[in-house]
Design an enzyme around this catalytic site. Structure first.
Site, PDB file in Angstrom:
ATOM      1  N   GLU A 268       7.684  18.090   0.511  1.00 28.81           N
ATOM      2  CA  GLU A 268       6.617  18.524   1.405  1.00 28.81           C
ATOM      3  C   GLU A 268       5.710  17.329   1.669  1.00 28.81           C
ATOM      4  O   GLU A 268       5.006  16.865   0.759  1.00 28.81           O
ATOM      5  CB  GLU A 268       5.785  19.674   0.805  1.00 28.81           C
ATOM      6  CG  GLU A 268       4.843  20.247   1.861  1.00 28.81           C
ATOM      7  CD  GLU A 268       3.681  21.058   1.313  1.00 28.81           C
ATOM      8  OE1 GLU A 268       3.091  21.833   2.065  1.00 28.81           O
ATOM      9  OE2 GLU A 268       3.329  20.904   0.130  1.00 28.81           O
ATOM     10  N   HIS A 330       5.036  29.973   4.485  1.00 30.44           N
ATOM     11  CA  HIS A 330       4.038  30.843   3.863  1.00 30.44           C
ATOM     12  C   HIS A 330       2.623  30.310   4.085  1.00 30.44           C
ATOM     13  O   HIS A 330       1.656  30.963   3.710  1.00 30.44           O
ATOM     14  CB  HIS A 330       4.328  30.951   2.361  1.00 30.44           C
ATOM     15  CG  HIS A 330       4.210  29.631   1.675  1.00 30.44           C
ATOM     16  ND1 HIS A 330       5.046  28.568   1.938  1.00 30.44           N
ATOM     17  CD2 HIS A 330       3.326  29.176   0.756  1.00 30.44           C
ATOM     18  CE1 HIS A 330       4.674  27.530   1.212  1.00 30.44           C
ATOM     19  NE2 HIS A 330       3.642  27.864   0.485  1.00 30.44           N
TER      20      HIS A 330
HETATM   21  O1  TEU Z   1       0.657  23.220   0.687  1.00 26.80           O
HETATM   22  C1  TEU Z   1       0.116  21.939   0.873  1.00 26.80           C
HETATM   23  C2  TEU Z   1      -0.800  21.805   1.961  1.00 26.80           C
HETATM   24  O2  TEU Z   1      -0.923  20.740   2.508  1.00 26.80           O
HETATM   25  C3  TEU Z   1      -1.639  22.976   2.307  1.00 26.80           C
HETATM   26  O3  TEU Z   1      -2.946  22.598   2.075  1.00 26.80           O
HETATM   27  C4  TEU Z   1      -1.425  23.366   3.697  1.00 26.80           C
HETATM   28  O4  TEU Z   1      -1.786  22.319   4.562  1.00 26.80           O
HETATM   29  C5  TEU Z   1      -2.271  24.551   4.022  1.00 26.80           C
HETATM   30  O5  TEU Z   1      -1.959  25.570   3.123  1.00 26.80           O
HETATM   31  C6  TEU Z   1      -2.003  25.011   5.431  1.00 26.80           C
HETATM   32  O6  TEU Z   1      -2.825  26.104   5.703  1.00 26.80           O
HETATM   33  C7  TEU Z   1       1.334  23.438  -0.506  1.00 26.80           C
HETATM   34  C8  TEU Z   1       1.801  24.867  -0.573  1.00 26.80           C
HETATM   35  O7  TEU Z   1       2.732  25.084   0.464  1.00 26.80           O
HETATM   36  C9  TEU Z   1       0.610  25.767  -0.500  1.00 26.80           C
HETATM   37  O8  TEU Z   1       0.978  27.115  -0.455  1.00 26.80           O
HETATM   38  C10 TEU Z   1      -0.234  25.490  -1.733  1.00 26.80           C
HETATM   39  O9  TEU Z   1      -1.419  26.222  -1.658  1.00 26.80           O
HETATM   40  C11 TEU Z   1      -0.581  24.005  -1.865  1.00 26.80           C
HETATM   41  O10 TEU Z   1       0.539  23.160  -1.643  1.00 26.80           O
HETATM   42  C12 TEU Z   1      -1.060  23.701  -3.256  1.00 26.80           C
HETATM   43  O11 TEU Z   1       0.000  23.766  -4.166  1.00 26.80           O
END
Ligand code: TEU
Length: 533
Positions: A268, A330
């Protein structure tokens, strides 16, 4: 934009399906999905025509961030099941030819993880350095200006030991210190634990965050930020993310995965193209197989914009780099909520015909759209910390609607989040028997992609087209396909008029019809070229 031909591997050729375990299928009547529920629905997933499932985190967690706050990297959250349930799920997936990818959360743990409980116990605890502790600034305030992605300072004061600890997300998600060799070894062991069980890879959460600049300098202030916007963006994350040492760790992850054979690492990473592409590593020292490409989510639904985005992304890839695309998650708003159902059908065709591995998010194949979450049902910590500015993620985490029985066949009790309001008519059972449904469109496109190397691994070339039309050719050997997508509400001329008149229609977002040189509003088609008389 090479033709990968027969060289393509499962994670290149295949399609990944993201399952959000809390919302897929509840099997024990607590209103929250679980592993046995996923197992019970695997035939649906296999019949959809995808190749792999990625499960959002299933590890023990206080659920402050719904599993992205891990309290034990080697266990299963009791709400979801246990290790036996996991082994059964993995075997059941493999028995159906489905790969299974877990979500690895290396940047931070839960504050309830025993490592953090020890780390915060005293300054001389052996695990103190497994997290990131700093003295206060001279004025007693936080050590620097870093801001949590969920808003507020990224530093939390610990009165017991008189230092601050870093958290890029919630205060209950303390950042791990990847500069510490013991922590590093312990985390590598957790990866081995799951690889030994036979998992097919990992999606790695916020991979570009895992190492911070050594001296913790202030981040540059963002001149474009204004009140009312996401607080995270008040500063530019120059020193808190994307450090060279993180690339070295990413290469270590890859070496470990490769030592197990044909596994995949999906990183990611939110960064501009040039810095994004570096996460592929080099042929000598590769990093992740698939640095997630979020550009279809981040850019406006506009043919000219997308054309440029696709061209720039393709051009940014190293020759050994394989592209990937995602339209929902999500975290992101639902695609059908964003652009409406007629265009969401066009989006489905785009996602499944571009060059590169698509990731499909659960529920998008049903066209689940806007779900308004009443204030008393909000669960997402991001929304709760910065309410009302559109950051809420619950809207994309609502339960899968399976049928028109109570609670949509998801659960026997009121689910943890509301269902989509149209669930009695928008559900798997209804759509499975309707040839005009979104589900039927997805199944058809997935089958087409599987049956034609031109789509799964062929060459890609953009084709000139009228305004609001996005068109490209996919080719493998003699098989030449034209994908033409009308993103607008006007009838447009089909590109390549000489070749497309009378061409066979392999897929359409509307009722298939003989091609007459035009594209109707909201019409997307996949045509077989090279058959013109
Ligand atoms: O998301 C990383 C992230 O960059 C998030 O801040 C994202 O930009 C934001 O949720 C968009 O609305 C990952 C996961 O996918 C997320 O669900 C987690 O909350 C986050 O990391 C922390 O682990």
């Amino acid at each position: 934009m090479p033709d990968m031909g027969e060289r393509s591997r499962w994670w290149e050729r295949g399609v990944i399906y993201q399952i959000y375990p809390r919302s897929f299928q509840d099997s024990n009547g607590d209103g929250v999905g679980d592993l046995a529920g996923i197992e019970a629905r695997l035939d649906y997933v296999a019949a959809l025509g995808v190749d792999a499932i990625w499960l959002s985190p299933i590890f023990p967690s206080p659920m402050a961030d719904f599993g992205y706050d891990v309290a034990d990297y080697r266990g299963i959250e009791p709400m979801f099941g246990d290790l036996q349930a996991f082994d059964r799920l993995l075997a059941a997936a493999h028995a159906r030819g489905l790969k299974l990818v877990l979500d690895f959360v290396p940047n931070h743990s839960s504050d309830r993880h025993p490592w953090f409980v020890e780390s915060r116990a005293s300054r001389d605890n052996p695990k103190r350095d497994w997290y990131i502790w700093r003295d206060p600034a001279p004025d007693g305030g936080p050590p620097n200006n870093w801001i949590s992605d969920f808003g507020g300072s990224a530093w939390e004061w610990d009165p017991v030991t008189g230092q601050y600890y870093l958290h890029a997300f919630l205060a209950s998600q303390p950042d791990l210190n990847w500069r510490n060799p013991e922590l590093r070894a312990a985390m590598m062991d957790t990866l081995r634990f799951w690889l030994d069980k036979g998992v097919d890879g990992f999606r790695i959460d916020v991979l570009w965050h895992i190492v911070k600049a050594l001296d913790f300098p202030d981040n540059p202030v963002n001149p474009d930020w204004a009140p009312g916007r996401n607080e995270r963006d008040r500063v530019i994350q120059t020193y808190s993310t994307d450090q060279p040492e993180a690339h070295a760790i990413s290469a270590e992850f890859r070496a470990l995965a490769d030592s197990y054979g044909d596994r995949v690492l999906i990183g990611e990473i939110f960064l501009p193209n040039d810095r994004h592409a570096r996460w592929f590593g080099t042929p000598e020292r590769p990093q992740v197989h698939l640095p997630i490409n979020f550009q279809l989510i981040e850019n406006p639904w506009d043919a000219a914009v997308l054309r440029r985005v696709i061209a720039d992304y393709e051009a940014s890839l190293p020759v050994y780099g394989w592209p990937n695309w995602v339209m929902g998650s999500h975290d992101a708003p639902r695609i059908a909520a964003r652009i409406g159902e007629p265009q969401a059908r066009v989006a489905a065709m785009l996602l499944l015909t571009l060059r590169g591995t698509p990731t499909l998010y659960q529920g998008d194949e049903l066209g689940v759209g806007e779900v308004l979450i009443p204030p008393d049902r909000v669960r997402d910590p991001q929304e709760m910390r910065q309410p009302g500015i559109g950051l809420g993620r619950d809207r994309s985490r609502t339960p899968m609607p399976w049928d028109d029985t109570p609670f949509a066949g998801f659960s026997t009790v009121e689910p943890w989040l509301p269902l989509n309001p149209d669930w009695p008519v928008r559900n798997v059972a209804v759509e499975a028997v309707d040839p005009a449904s979104m589900l039927a469109l997805y199944r058809g496109l997935l089958a087409l992609r599987r049956s034609r190397a031109a789509l799964s691994s062929g060459a890609f070339t953009l084709v000139e087209a009228e305004p609001e039309v996005l068109a490209y050719e996919r080719r493998s050997g003699d098989d030449r396909l034209l994908v033409a997508l009308n993103l607008g509400a006007a009838t447009r001329a089909l590109p390549l008029a000489d070749e497309t008149r009378g061409a066979s229609v392999l897929a359409s977002t509307l009722a298939p019809r003989p091609m007459d040189g035009t594209l109707a509003p909201n019409e997307g088609v996949v045509l077989r070229l090279g058959e013109a008389r």
